[in-house]
Design an enzyme around this catalytic site. Structure first.
Site, mmCIF file in Angstrom:
data_model
loop_
_atom_site.group_PDB
_atom_site.id
_atom_site.type_symbol
_atom_site.label_atom_id
_atom_site.label_comp_id
_atom_site.label_asym_id
_atom_site.label_seq_id
_atom_site.Cartn_x
_atom_site.Cartn_y
_atom_site.Cartn_z
ATOM 1 N N CYS A 34 0.839 -1.207 0.000
ATOM 2 C CA CYS A 34 0.000 0.000 0.000
ATOM 3 C C CYS A 34 0.870 1.251 0.000
ATOM 4 O O CYS A 34 1.382 1.651 1.058
ATOM 5 C CB CYS A 34 -0.927 -0.024 1.212
ATOM 6 N N CYS A 68 -0.467 4.134 2.145
ATOM 7 C CA CYS A 68 -0.337 3.920 3.591
ATOM 8 C C CYS A 68 1.109 4.125 4.034
ATOM 9 O O CYS A 68 1.356 4.710 5.089
ATOM 10 C CB CYS A 68 -0.732 2.493 3.985
ATOM 11 N N ASP A 69 2.059 3.605 3.273
ATOM 12 C CA ASP A 69 3.440 3.503 3.765
ATOM 13 C C ASP A 69 4.430 4.400 3.028
ATOM 14 O O ASP A 69 5.603 4.482 3.427
ATOM 15 C CB ASP A 69 3.918 2.040 3.641
#
Ligand code: NAP
Length: 300
Positions: free
Chosen positions: A129, A132-133
């Site tokens: 992701c 997300c990261d």
């Protein structure tokens, strides 16, 4: 006992909930993870009618609230099996629910690359992701594996944060939309590594580099990256329900455009259904069709 029990709170499941609620059918949605499905991780949706440049998070949250405001009950529990009958009994890891109809809108989960140490390095350089990261890799060098819309969107997103982004793809043509690929090729800090597979993850505690092998020449190159974003497609989440629903060789639930499965009262909607085009708009369309068929089934 509910009229319509929907498994999955992604775009297909939540759209089905909107249609079921508007037909005044009691509606329960069960979701194993968080609402929104895969789209919640998309930074920028540019191809959904009338909503240009909406983020996946805003889209998913608006849809979730819309379904709730119309009366859908949404519970965060993983459905693990269904007992069929005139009344369907749906078992979750916590509870048991009874429903007159069930819509399987379970979507799909990230496919793994299948390279050694991939699981061990999740959270230590390997991610599925980018939104997300990605922030953890500001000004670092990263790689993205894949050639579909997700991979190209991830690479574009990371190009704004990271130093160098390598896009590793096993072919030299892309599944991703041509417009996205053109945008990617215009980015100076993106390097395309084509006709190549990731063959090794080099690490101590964290990822240090990825080894890629050119499919045509066999040449091995080591790319010194701290992050690898895997975006090589999805695997449908139908395994728990295969006694009631036929699956094709890829594990997708067999149902036509009417979203009916082989089991009366059980419908399938979204990315876990056999279909040619898996897009947000087709997931939403499936949700509408599956709910409409469930309503017809209830009214008969
Ligand atoms: P996808 O379209 O299935 O693409 C997966 C990519 O990964 C393909 O390029 C495939 O290569 C590659 N791949 C698969 N298995 C691999 C393996 N074992 N090793 C190396 N490479 C592998 O998946 P996606 O990009 O996640 O997209 C899924 C669906 O969501 C698509 O319909 C996509 O259009 C849609 N989507 C849409 C948007 C948007 O419209 N904004 C954004 C994201 C996703 P090959 O090409 O060689 O098969």
């Amino acid at each position: 006992m509910v009229d319509v029990l929907i498994i999955g709170a992604g775009p297909a499941g939540l759209t089905a909930a909107i249609y079921a609620c508007r037909a005044e059918k009691s509606t329960l949605v069960l979701e194993a993870k968080s609402y929104g499905g895969q789209i919640i991780n998309t930074p920028d949706i540019a191809n959904y009618p009338v909503a240009p440049n909406i983020s996946g998070f805003e889209f998913a949250t608006t849809l979730y609230n819309q379904a709730k405001d119309l009366g859908a009950e949404i519970k965060f529990e993983k459905a693990v099996s269904i007992d069929d009958g005139e009344i369907k009994t749906v078992h979750t890891t916590k509870n048991t629910y009874e429903a007159k109809t069930v819509i399987l809108a379970t979507g799909a989960e990230n496919r793994k690359l299948g390279v050694a140490d991939e699981d061990k390095l999740v959270g230590k350089g390997v991610s599925y992701c980018a939104t997300c990261d990605g922030n953890f890799f500001r000004k670092k060098d990263v790689a993205v594996a894949g050639g579909g819309n997700t991979a190209v969107e991830d690479a574009l997103y990371l190009a704004d944060l990271a130093n160098t982004v390598y896009l590793i793809h096993r072919r030299d043509t892309f599944r991703a939309d041509a417009a996205l690929v053109s945008r990617l090729k215009a980015r100076e800090n993106v390097k395309l590594v084509l006709n190549s597979n990731v063959t090794k993850l080099v690490s101590d505690v964290r990822l240090q580099a990825v080894e890629v092998t050119d499919k045509n020449t066999g040449e091995v190159t080591v790319l010194p990256v701290q992050g690898l974003f895997v975006a090589v497609g999805q695997v449908p989440e139908n395994e728990n329900f295969k006694a009631l629903v036929d699956l094709d060789a890829g594990g997708y639930a067999v149902a036509g455009e009417d979203c009916k499965t082989k089991t009366a009262g059980i419908f399938v909607a979204g990315d876990n259904r056999v279909k040619d085009v898996r897009q947000l708009v087709t997931a939403a369309a499936d949700g509408a069709v599956a709910a409409t068929e469930a309503i017809k089934y209830l009214n008969n």
